[in-house]
Design an enzyme around this catalytic site. Structure first.
Site, PDB file in Angstrom:
ATOM      1  N   CYS A   1      -3.578  -0.941  -3.252  1.00 27.86           N
ATOM      2  CA  CYS A   1      -4.087   0.368  -2.845  1.00 27.86           C
ATOM      3  C   CYS A   1      -4.456   1.210  -4.076  1.00 27.86           C
ATOM      4  O   CYS A   1      -5.416   0.884  -4.763  1.00 27.86           O
ATOM      5  CB  CYS A   1      -3.077   1.076  -1.938  1.00 27.86           C
ATOM      6  SG  CYS A   1      -3.828   2.421  -0.975  1.00 27.86           S
TER       7      CYS A   1
ATOM      8  N   HIS B   1      -1.254  -2.808   2.357  1.00 29.29           N
ATOM      9  CA  HIS B   1       0.182  -2.657   2.144  1.00 29.29           C
ATOM     10  C   HIS B   1       0.912  -3.711   2.972  1.00 29.29           C
ATOM     11  O   HIS B   1       0.482  -4.050   4.072  1.00 29.29           O
ATOM     12  CB  HIS B   1       0.643  -1.266   2.568  1.00 29.29           C
ATOM     13  CG  HIS B   1       0.077  -0.157   1.750  1.00 29.29           C
ATOM     14  ND1 HIS B   1       0.526   0.132   0.483  1.00 29.29           N
ATOM     15  CD2 HIS B   1      -0.919   0.728   2.018  1.00 29.29           C
ATOM     16  CE1 HIS B   1      -0.153   1.166   0.003  1.00 29.29           C
ATOM     17  NE2 HIS B   1      -1.036   1.543   0.908  1.00 29.29           N
TER      18      HIS B   1
END
Length: 499
Positions: free
Chosen positions: A327, A432
């Protein structure tokens, strides 16, 4: 409602354990945290985001995460400001002073969620935030006694004896409450006790006599308990273990690190020697470096450079080490980071680390959703299955994305995610939970250089530890007295309706 004498006193843990106990007894139970301040988040079944701890508590209760479980989430972007998320969606970025003025609006959202949950569930377990005795935060409070008073709920105070001063924490907290707030406190639970309980008994007797309130239980220190962290790393920065021949993995800790629970599977793997690297520490020799997510990517990247970590990572790559960015960590790997609207700080563009040929621009619309798919075949593992979620505001593009690291599947079809460098050393992804699925974890550890990887199942470990926690609470706490009525003693589980 469970309130604590300090942050990290055990509120989240206690609610998770109690949720599992009530579920065992056949009750439909929901967790609820009116206001959470955390950078570890989870994506919900209704497409929003909530604090990670409430997602864990939902799991303990047998529910899919829902935005009503945490209607107000604050994600700090600086020491004096935060992104404000209401019912799972970003509504503003506010300074602490401006948020104080906004609290009546936030409280209205809190009470809407509370009323919906009370209408749907047999029991609602509420978690406070920080301490109710923070005098400067009592005006317009929605996280602790302000909510308890508005919703008219009883309160139990939990304190961590492992920190020391547990009797001072409990008595002092009680003394600092108003008369009506004190009347709400039915008793206490002491958390993380080590030793002979008989030696503690005189203190418990004194506490009950001094306050006129019951000590409902003393929860023992549960060594090695794995539950998803609500936010801070705490003492974990100093951790490190691993047998001879283990894969050496390090992760730099930047100031606004987010969703560091992505690395839990690495930390728990018996063949991984894992280390967080904190401020002022040198990055040690490693096989794999992981850059976790960030709530303020430009600021955290500047801080990383100030630590000299960019040069250390470059040296790591020259010696053949592997690098993963997740991310915000993925965004750092590109050539530039643009934030023209000032969504995470001052508006402007900053150079990235330049190890992937891509650019990133922050957009106001946050990408939220659960995802599943598989690793690209170039990573080995027979296109290992991946399951996780996306929470990001950035849009990335460039030639590096022509070599994706993952392939994701949805009703809209198959799509690529992330990037894998041409030399196979650098992997970046927006997903994630990259390491959570056993197949993906094994494949990525093998890619990083580990031989004869032992598979581990993070979900199974989490479930076993929730059960262990509930067993400990059943043994050490007066559960019936805590709830002030007789609960069912035999499991009569029935399917739980979604929120």
């Amino acid at each position: 409602m469970v309130q604590g004498t300090t942050s990290d006193a055990g509120k989240s843990t206690l609610v998770a354990g109690l949720a599992r106990i009530l579920r065992r007894r056949g009750l439909q139970v929901a967790p609820f945290k009116p206001q959470n301040m955390a950078l570890n988040a989870a994506v919900t079944a209704d497409g929003g985001e909530i604090g990670r701890a409430q997602a864990l508590q939902a799991l303990a209760a047998g529910l899919a995460p829902h935005t009503d479980f945490n209607p107000v989430l604050l994600k700090p972007s600086s020491d004096i400001g935060a992104q404000v998320i209401i019912h799972g969606r970003v509504v503003a970025s506010l300074s602490a002073r401006d948020y104080h003025a906004y609290k009546p609006t936030a409280m209205a959202a809190v009470m809407q969620s509370w009323e919906r949950l009370c209408a749907r569930y047999d029991a609602v377990l509420v978690e406070g935030a920080g301490s109710p005795a923070e005098i400067n935060l009592r005006d317009r409070d929605i996280a602790n006694m302000g909510f308890a008073e508005a919703a008219d709920v009883p309160v139990v105070l939990v304190a961590d004896i492992d920190r020391g001063g547990v009797f001072a924490h409990l008595v002092g907290t009680l003394e600092l409450l108003s008369a009506s707030e004190q009347a709400r406190v039915r008793g206490f639970i002491i958390n993380r006790f080590r030793g002979d309980i008989s030696l503690l008994q005189p203190g418990l007797d004194w506490l009950e006599a001094r306050t006129g309130r019951k000590v409902f239980g003393v929860l023992p220190y549960l060594h090695g308990l794995f539950l998803d962290a609500e936010d801070g790393l705490g003492d974990a920065v100093a951790e490190g273990a691993g047998a001879a021949g283990a894969l050496r993995v390090v992760a730099p800790v930047h100031p606004r690190i987010s969703n560091h629970t992505d690395l839990d599977a690495l930390r728990l793997h018996p063949q991984v020697d894992f280390h967080w690297v904190g401020p002022g520490q040198a990055i040690p020799p490693a096989d794999l470096i992981v850059l976790a997510g960030s709530k303020s990517v430009q600021a955290d990247l500047a801080w990383l450079r100030a630590q000299g970590w960019d040069e250390a990572i470059a040296r790591h790559l020259r010696y053949g080490g592997k690098l993963i960015g997740i991310c915000g960590g993925f965004q750092m790997l590109g050539r530039s980071l643009a934030d023209p609207l000032g969504l995470e700080g001052e508006a402007g563009t900053a150079p990235g680390l330049g190890w992937l040929e891509m650019e990133t621009e922050l957009k106001p619309d946050k990408q939220l959703g659960t995802v599943s798919g598989h690793l690209d075949g170039a990573l080995g593992g027979g296109a290992a299955v991946v399951s996780g979620y996306e929470i990001h505001m950035g849009v990335s593009w460039g030639a590096a994305l022509q070599r994706p690291a993952l392939w994701l599947e949805s009703a809209a079809g198959k799509r690529a995610d992330g990037a894998l460098s041409a030399d196979g050393q650098i992997l970046g992804t927006y997903v994630h939970g990259l390491f959570d699925a056993p197949q993906a974890l094994s494949a990525l550890l093998a890619w990083a250089g580990l031989k004869d990887v032992q598979p581990i199942d993070l979900a199974a470990r989490r479930e076993a530890d929730i059960e262990r926690l509930a067993d400990a609470l059943e043994t050490s706490c007066a559960i019936d007295a805590l709830f002030d009525h007789r609960l069912p003693t035999q499991p009569t589980l029935s399917p739980l309706s979604p929120p």
